[in-house]
Design an enzyme around this catalytic site. Sequence first.
Site, PDB file in Angstrom:
ATOM      1  CG  ASP A  85      51.693  65.089  21.619  1.00 14.76           C
ATOM      2  OD1 ASP A  85      51.835  65.446  22.796  1.00 14.76           O
ATOM      3  OD2 ASP A  85      50.930  65.661  20.831  1.00 14.76           O
ATOM      4  CG  ASP A 123      28.306  28.192  46.508  1.00 18.35           C
ATOM      5  OD1 ASP A 123      28.023  28.174  47.719  1.00 18.35           O
ATOM      6  OD2 ASP A 123      29.360  28.681  46.066  1.00 18.35           O
ATOM      7  N   GLY A 173      28.537  31.802  48.617  1.00 21.98           N
ATOM      8  CA  GLY A 173      27.543  31.361  49.587  1.00 21.98           C
ATOM      9  C   GLY A 173      28.087  30.537  50.720  1.00 21.98           C
ATOM     10  CG  LEU A 174      30.444  26.282  51.657  1.00 20.46           C
ATOM     11  CD1 LEU A 174      29.254  25.694  52.416  1.00 20.46           C
ATOM     12  CD2 LEU A 174      31.140  25.181  50.869  1.00 20.46           C
TER      13      LEU A 174
END
Lengths: 427, 515
Positions: B36, B274, B409-410
């Site tokens: 463990d 943008d 975006g661009l």
Amino acid sequence: MNDQSPPPPSLGCRDQPVLKQRGQREVFCGLTGIIWLHRKIQDAFFLVVGSRTCAHLLQSAAGVMIFAEPRFGTAILEESDLAGLNDAHAELDREVERLLARRPDIRQLFLVGSCPSEVIKLDLSRAAERLTQQFAPKVRVLEYSGSGIETTFTQGEDACLASMVPVLPETDARELLVVGALPDVVEDQMLSLLDDLGIGPVRVLPARNIDAEMGVGANTVYALTQPFLSDTHAALTRRGARHIPAPFPLGEEGTTAWLAAVAAEFGVDAETFAHVTDAPRRRAQQAVSQAADVLHDKTIFFFPDSQLEIPLARFLTRECGMTALEVGSPYIHDALHGPDLDLLPAGPQISEGQDVDLQLDRCRAAQPDLTVCGLGLANPLEAEGLSTKWAIELVFTPVHFYEQAGDLAALFARPLRRKTKLGIAAA
Amino acid sequence: MKLTVWTYEGPPHVGAMRVATGMKGLHYVLHAPQGDTYADLLFTMIERRDHRPPVTYTTFQARDLGSDTAGLFKQACQDAYDRFKPEAIIVGASCTAELIQDDPGGLAETMGLPVPVIPLELPSYQRKENFGADETFFQIVRHLAAPMAKTARVSCNIIGPTALGFRHRDDVAEITNLLFELGIEVNVVAPMGATPSDIGRMAQAHFNVLLYPETGEQAARYCERTFDQPYTKTIPIGSGATKDFIAEVRALSGSDAPLDDTRARQRWWAASVDSTYLTGKRVFIFGDGTHVQAAARVARDEMGFEVAGIGCYNREFARPVRALAKEFGVEALITDDYLEVEKVIEALQPEMILGTQMERHIGKRLGIPCAVISAPVHVQDFPARYSPQMGFEGANVLFDTWVHPLVMGLEEHLLHMFREDFEFNDAAGPSHHGGHAPAASVDGGPAPQTPRDISGLQKNPGEVIWLDTAERELKKIPFFVRGKARRNTESFAAERGLNEISLDTLYEAKAHFAR
């Protein structure tokens, strides 16, 4: 063949007193073996019967591999399973049925026992028999324990292979059986060396799939490529097969000694042996000396992990010029580790088992140049200024036989090189 | 029994370890079998801690079972005390030790150790990691926190951060700073960084800031009842939530100190042109309840995404997540089975996933961008750099983290403009890989295809065939939306019982799904 056998050392470590300690152990349990075994045995599925802890362990140890639709999983015990045992068997049957329906490519199913399943005495061997009958002949169901209470790390592979031995077919053929899961590339190199020596037929355990499995019988001789296979060793002996004792094929010397032991068994003449091994030996020596230049005269300390520690210490001291301070192993078996202990120059403390806090005290006092340990200890020791090599890598990486000897030395040299590059001067 | 490959949460004793490892001067004696100790490496490797977790395991083995595991436990407890001299000890059992019923609490109590010994009851077969952390911290507070007079100046505790918490380190720094600006002193941060004696003086604070309900809610409620300390309910993840949090803190503390929010860039970044292309991106959100609720709000109100689905893996938060889902008009997914999550993601076809390490891999498999917002996480999500999720800087971090996997975006505009370009299409391979990996066919003509059955007979009902013209047109669609276009068109055709997809079908489908 005399020149192939290493000179008998003036003093080995076989008869040295072993420090045996009990206490807290910082080791993996045998379940971890599943991570490499399932890659090797391609038609097998490993079903752990255990708790959420077991599943979490496999996930932590398997790292990113968990996402590649692996052939292992955990049937997590829930509270209702603990209430009544009959129920647990029905539950297991249902989960296995669902699993096999979803994975029709599976031919061997291993039910792997864990601490919880052992403690509640869930009879997995009976379950394996029942399920074998139910799914015969398509799927064979076997059972072994990878629990922490019974197995340490690589012993999981041992338990797995030992569970396969009783069901191997009987044969009278004189065959060589090579035992221990090796990476495919290493296995191929080994088979080709043995073939060039004219030794055959050669079988490997574990086989890559159930159809490639071998027979075993009174004329079978077997060699081990891994030092942690004591139960498999015992199981094969019970089937009448005979062990070829040898150092483990790590490094040039280890590989040569291992091949020499097998060659002697099959009466290979010295000329053939030299013809086959001279070139790869030279390559291995050269690669080791290039990779290991930073290891010369450095000291090393092994925490127990995989049982590979003794053969590795032998390789690093004899072929890389290191000095071993302590060689810790979770378990030492004379018939298996003896040949390597014979070669290991006297000096280091050999220890079996662990009390981790006491061992850490010894390690700090010894201030080794390199410490081989598990991932739970590595960063803390680095932070204390000690260089470490984490041990688990030695089980996953191809390190056996000639062509990997240089890589093996490089694994130990890399942490020291890195320290130098980062301007943290190693001692 | 339940077959599992991946688990979102570990067992409850790992939660207890997260509390113990976060604290200082506390030691955890865990009755557990050999093996463990694997959990140590979560802390030393994933979180890269430079010390061992303060946990002693009894590591009993099979041969111990018949005899005296209780004695073994007491020995381990004594050794741990002698070696580490902690201020307090917590004791408990892991799943296996729970079965052998040694009662660590009772055993430790009889030993008469000179420090407080706190027993933990963590039912391993019912509960999980987060419960373990929450319960452990609650027990520690319950045993150690004493009634005290309030500090002269307005002060608060920060509750909930633990070891192995997703960005807990930097969240605490960010929120501490914010409170400092408001003129509020931080009395104790706990469990992370606190000692047992720090816990002892928690009652001095005027109120509590609860950062992570998963790991601190029980303790916060206890302090409210016992020490008359109200606690904050808003989780300050995102700009809006941070503002609400500040208002809540002002109300609790009476602070009217001015706040400098000039570092908060996220609002303007999201408002800039943008970001227009982010509008209506469909996101699926999955993780722990707290981070999911916060992320849903940020996604909708601050990024302009459309939330396509939300869910969490910790059942403790099923109710609030369901309520939030209802408010968002989506179905809540409460499950700890990653296969179910994968199924839902496949069905929803979101354009982005906000999730855990697991969803990152699901996203990779399905080709959907993904950002990680919640534990469980891997080593790369314990970064060296400052990267909180909370407060104003946290909002900045969220914006960057969520937007990076998307095409901005661009970039999207350029991809559309040049989609027929000879070296700017998917067949040319990714340009940043130097060699153009999967080369386009030599003559520039259409790549060789396996012959298709064009008999028009349906082999399987529901299977539709793409006509050549439609398929060629499909290939002109940028690769990152092509999969969606294909699926949309096929489902459009299937719904109308069409066997074939022509150029017209393609464009009708496009018009149908336009928004």
